[in-house]
Design a protein around this motif. Sequence first.
Motif, PDB file in Angstrom:
ATOM      1  N   SER A 281       0.831  -1.216   0.000  1.00 49.05           N
ATOM      2  CA  SER A 281       0.000   0.000   0.000  1.00 49.05           C
ATOM      3  C   SER A 281       0.860   1.259   0.000  1.00 49.05           C
ATOM      4  N   THR A 282       2.079   1.163   0.542  1.00 48.70           N
ATOM      5  CA  THR A 282       2.964   2.341   0.474  1.00 48.70           C
ATOM      6  C   THR A 282       3.359   2.627  -0.978  1.00 48.70           C
ATOM      7  N   PHE A 283       3.601   1.575  -1.744  1.00 48.30           N
ATOM      8  CA  PHE A 283       3.890   1.797  -3.174  1.00 48.30           C
ATOM      9  C   PHE A 283       2.760   2.584  -3.816  1.00 48.30           C
ATOM     10  N   ARG A 284       1.534   2.167  -3.530  1.00 49.09           N
ATOM     11  CA  ARG A 284       0.388   2.840  -4.168  1.00 49.09           C
ATOM     12  C   ARG A 284       0.219   4.248  -3.625  1.00 49.09           C
ATOM     13  N   LYS A 285       0.414   4.390  -2.323  1.00 49.97           N
ATOM     14  CA  LYS A 285       0.240   5.716  -1.715  1.00 49.97           C
ATOM     15  C   LYS A 285       1.253   6.708  -2.289  1.00 49.97           C
ATOM     16  N   LEU A 286       2.499   6.239  -2.421  1.00 51.39           N
ATOM     17  CA  LEU A 286       3.555   7.135  -2.921  1.00 51.39           C
ATOM     18  C   LEU A 286       3.606   7.179  -4.449  1.00 51.39           C
ATOM     19  N   GLN A 287       2.707   6.399  -5.071  1.00 49.29           N
ATOM     20  CA  GLN A 287       2.645   6.377  -6.536  1.00 49.29           C
ATOM     21  C   GLN A 287       3.989   6.002  -7.156  1.00 49.29           C
ATOM     22  N   ILE A 288       4.541   4.893  -6.636  1.00 48.08           N
ATOM     23  CA  ILE A 288       5.751   4.325  -7.235  1.00 48.08           C
ATOM     24  C   ILE A 288       5.316   3.021  -7.902  1.00 48.08           C
ATOM     25  N   HIS A 543      16.135  -6.381  -3.828  1.00 52.43           N
ATOM     26  CA  HIS A 543      16.116  -7.446  -2.822  1.00 52.43           C
ATOM     27  C   HIS A 543      17.235  -7.191  -1.840  1.00 52.43           C
ATOM     28  N   SER A 544      16.992  -7.563  -0.576  1.00 49.26           N
ATOM     29  CA  SER A 544      18.035  -7.414   0.431  1.00 49.26           C
ATOM     30  C   SER A 544      17.750  -8.369   1.572  1.00 49.26           C
ATOM     31  N   SER A 545      18.788  -8.656   2.331  1.00 49.89           N
ATOM     32  CA  SER A 545      18.594  -9.509   3.503  1.00 49.89           C
ATOM     33  C   SER A 545      18.079  -8.621   4.621  1.00 49.89           C
ATOM     34  N   GLY A 546      17.210  -9.156   5.435  1.00 50.51           N
ATOM     35  CA  GLY A 546      16.509  -8.341   6.415  1.00 50.51           C
ATOM     36  C   GLY A 546      17.394  -7.724   7.478  1.00 50.51           C
ATOM     37  N   ASP A 547      18.537  -8.336   7.750  1.00 50.12           N
ATOM     38  CA  ASP A 547      19.295  -7.908   8.927  1.00 50.12           C
ATOM     39  C   ASP A 547      20.069  -6.610   8.753  1.00 50.12           C
ATOM     40  N   HIS A 548      19.984  -5.968   7.579  1.00 51.62           N
ATOM     41  CA  HIS A 548      20.744  -4.723   7.431  1.00 51.62           C
ATOM     42  C   HIS A 548      19.859  -3.508   7.205  1.00 51.62           C
ATOM     43  N   GLY A 549      18.632  -3.552   7.672  1.00 50.32           N
ATOM     44  CA  GLY A 549      17.759  -2.381   7.528  1.00 50.32           C
ATOM     45  C   GLY A 549      16.888  -2.454   6.289  1.00 50.32           C
ATOM     46  N   ASP A 550      16.096  -1.416   6.112  1.00 47.77           N
ATOM     47  CA  ASP A 550      15.083  -1.422   5.055  1.00 47.77           C
ATOM     48  C   ASP A 550      15.663  -0.998   3.717  1.00 47.77           C
ATOM     49  N   GLN A 551      15.056  -1.491   2.664  1.00 52.49           N
ATOM     50  CA  GLN A 551      15.528  -1.146   1.323  1.00 52.49           C
ATOM     51  C   GLN A 551      14.371  -0.903   0.352  1.00 52.49           C
ATOM     52  N   GLU A 552      13.344  -0.260   0.852  1.00 51.80           N
ATOM     53  CA  GLU A 552      12.258   0.107  -0.046  1.00 51.80           C
ATOM     54  C   GLU A 552      12.583   1.505  -0.589  1.00 51.80           C
ATOM     55  N   PRO A 553      11.936   1.890  -1.687  1.00 53.48           N
ATOM     56  CA  PRO A 553      12.248   3.196  -2.287  1.00 53.48           C
ATOM     57  C   PRO A 553      12.083   4.369  -1.311  1.00 53.48           C
ATOM     58  N   TRP A 554      11.331   4.178  -0.238  1.00 50.77           N
ATOM     59  CA  TRP A 554      11.112   5.275   0.712  1.00 50.77           C
ATOM     60  C   TRP A 554      11.964   5.134   1.970  1.00 50.77           C
ATOM     61  N   VAL A 560      15.608  10.814  -2.596  1.00 54.47           N
ATOM     62  CA  VAL A 560      15.871   9.493  -3.183  1.00 54.47           C
ATOM     63  C   VAL A 560      14.552   8.874  -3.658  1.00 54.47           C
ATOM     64  N   THR A 561      13.531   8.972  -2.841  1.00 51.65           N
ATOM     65  CA  THR A 561      12.224   8.428  -3.238  1.00 51.65           C
ATOM     66  C   THR A 561      11.780   9.044  -4.572  1.00 51.65           C
ATOM     67  N   ASP A 562      11.960  10.351  -4.691  1.00 53.60           N
ATOM     68  CA  ASP A 562      11.536  11.023  -5.928  1.00 53.60           C
ATOM     69  C   ASP A 562      12.343  10.555  -7.142  1.00 53.60           C
ATOM     70  N   ILE A 563      13.641  10.378  -6.932  1.00 54.21           N
ATOM     71  CA  ILE A 563      14.491   9.925  -8.046  1.00 54.21           C
ATOM     72  C   ILE A 563      14.102   8.501  -8.441  1.00 54.21           C
ATOM     73  N   VAL A 564      13.901   7.674  -7.430  1.00 59.18           N
ATOM     74  CA  VAL A 564      13.544   6.278  -7.699  1.00 59.18           C
ATOM     75  C   VAL A 564      12.213   6.227  -8.456  1.00 59.18           C
ATOM     76  N   ARG A 565      11.252   7.016  -8.004  1.00 59.27           N
ATOM     77  CA  ARG A 565       9.948   7.047  -8.692  1.00 59.27           C
ATOM     78  C   ARG A 565      10.130   7.468 -10.149  1.00 59.27           C
ATOM     79  N   LYS A 566      10.891   8.542 -10.329  1.00 57.66           N
ATOM     80  CA  LYS A 566      11.095   9.066 -11.682  1.00 57.66           C
ATOM     81  C   LYS A 566      11.687   7.983 -12.610  1.00 57.66           C
TER      82      LYS A 566
END
Length: 805
Positions: A281-288, A543-554, A560-566
């Motif tokens: 739902s974050t993907f949809r909310k942020l329109q990525i 893709h990333s392994s969970g133990d090193h923090g988050d790796q979603e576009p946001w 960074v989120t804006d660049i990734v979306r673009k």
Amino acid sequence: MIVNTELENKGNLFPSKIIDFKKDVDKLYFSTDNDVILELTVVRDSVLRFRYTTVGNFDNDFSYAITKYASIGYNKLEIEEKEDSYEVTTSKLRCEISKESLRVSIYDAVDGVLINQDEGGFHWEESYQYGGNIVKMSKVSNDGESYYGLGDKPNHLNLKGKRYNNWVTDSYAYGKDTDPIYKAIPFYTGLHHGKAYGIFFDNTFMSSFDFAHERRNVTSFWAQGGEMNYYFFYGPKMNDVVESYTDLTGKPHHLPPLWALGFHQCKWSYYPESKVKEITSTFRKLQIPCDAIYLDIDYMDGFRCFTWNKEYFPDPKRMVKELMEDGFKTVAIIDPGIKIDKDYSVFKEALENDYFCKRADGDYMKGKVWPGECYFPDFTNPEVRDWWSGLFKELIEDIGVKGVWNDMNEPAVMEVPNKTFPDDVRHDYDGNPCSHRKAHNIYGMQMARATYQGLKKYSYPKRPFVITRSAYSGTQRYTSTWTGDNVATWEHLWIANIQAQRMAMSGFSFAGSDIGGFAEQPQGELFARWIQLGVFHPFFRVHSSGDHGDQEPWAFDEDVTDIVRKFIEIRYQLLPYLYTAFWNYVDHGTPLLKSLVLFDQEDVQTHYRTDEFIFGEQILACPVLESNAKGRRMYIPRGKWYNFWTDEIVKGGKEMWVDADIDSMPIFIKEGAIIPKYPIQQYVGEKEIKEITLDVYYKKGKEESELFSDANDGFDYTKGRYSLRNFTLTGRSSELIINQYKEGKFVTDYDTFNIQIHGLPFDIVEVQLDNEKIAHKSLKVNGIDSITVHKNFSELHIIGNNSKA
Ligand code: GLC
């Protein structure tokens, strides 16, 4: 009484002189005095197969790599016995076999140029320990000769001066010099004097290649068992070599569903269901835009394949359906290790039916993986593959999962020094029983094949989607792939770029890396730069392994989120272009990415380039591989190119600085290209697309472009229900003509083309559509000439006053 217990080391043994020659249609047999036979098969005019035995007869001829759909047949075959040699001539090649030594020299039949020559040629060493031979081949390597290919090797594209082994290996956090890693693709292309040839050593034992590393003028390859059995392909164009190899080992059996070319988000692991939903739902909310969400091993009950953890995922069918309603296709991981558990139905069935691999003396092959102690199905047994494919019924047909990700299929085994099965494990090898030494490199491929068969059956009438980590030559027929457990470093961004290009020139284009890095965590800047590269990789997944923090576009800052979306939006706009390129890959074996050497081998500047590549046929991309960069130097291949961002025209054949701040990257379009674009969608199929944009890049001269469309899924296109539009652009100083020729029976959803003309060197005075003058008011939109026409036009003729010329 035996007193001598030393092993006699006979060293390298060589064929002696030829004493007999026989021909059997397309097969020629040259026998020597010491029981060596060379079986030379003329596969095509430009493809020869060389196979050697040292014992006077050949083993059963069986290969997992070669497809039954490979093209065969030649126009010409002449054999002449000369004083010192036999000469075999096709319309493309002349091959000389020395009577004295069995050594081979191969020439271009047309201009007589020597393309490839045995140095020591075929030779062997007897293997006392295992029986049979270590089989070897050495070839002359010329000064200025270059070498490319070999699958996923994470180092410089040009293999000259290097030595590599092929033994598929689980390689967590591998580096630039790690060898071997996950794939075994014993195929390379050599390039010398502007002529390219290829060698595919179809031997599944551990094989090695030495490209003028040990000896400056020798390139050699050898394997720890089996036969010296290689195919020789002649270009002279490198693209033709790659296409011939892909034809022999198989093009993908069909197109991927279009959604699989969209963006994929993955992590080890998203759970429980609420977390998965939060991500989507974050993907949809942020329109990525995003098309696929992955479930890594934690969705299972105790890592048992084909089960669900009901605490985390109480109703998978409902969840998968809800995700689908929001445009997300669910992809689930399936590993080969089956947990030893008498109450687990998959284990019980396999045990009862004797489907698990066994050691030489009959014990089960037991090894630790995620679930703890496991047994492993023998995927080299066709009955086991059949059973395995049946296991997907519930997951795919009932629950509605759309893709399966096969991991750990080298096979990876934990807590043992060699990270895999011991050599003595037995395999069926499709009725050619053998040890793991021979089956290791194809084990993962056969697992992916069985998975593919299951998905094909239960996804029907939709197309299956599979991803594999391990692969041997030919695996591209069934599945896509990723490059395994990389690391969040700038060096790994360089490696990812090399690997995707190298896979494409090794016949396996549907590949990508774990964007952002699997191990460790990237800075936002590295993540953004990696997404930029990923836009131009056929498989586009974070893709990333969970133990090193988050790796979603946001997960980084908002910029960074804006660049990734673009950039993800650019990918979604380019989908019809990529899909058309994929069609060419499936139809002709044309690689989806072209390293510059593959694009223009005659320009020697390209032979050692690594960073720049062509995406499809007409887009040049080059990632920025350093932090804090405002741009980079890069080589622009010969010809004229439009800067994607500014429309500035640059003349290639030289290195130059290209501006590319963090929200940009160097992208160029070949002049004359017609690039089809979709509107931005949040996922494939979100919108009904009534119009396609055609970005037309004016050129003085001619250029061909294509647009392939079909239902974006299903198999109707194989029955002619597709639409292939061939565009020819012809530009003159005050005229631009676009001709369209259409094939196929498919009626597309889009009715019109919005034609946007870049770089027109004149003002338009008249527009004719199929010989009729049409109104051309308000043509300019943002400085670009824009015309909307019906999709089925045959000729668009734009006439100018030449005032700017
Ligand atoms: C392996 C895979 C990785 C996956 C992990 C857990 O390391 O390469 O992609 O996330 O196993 O399943």
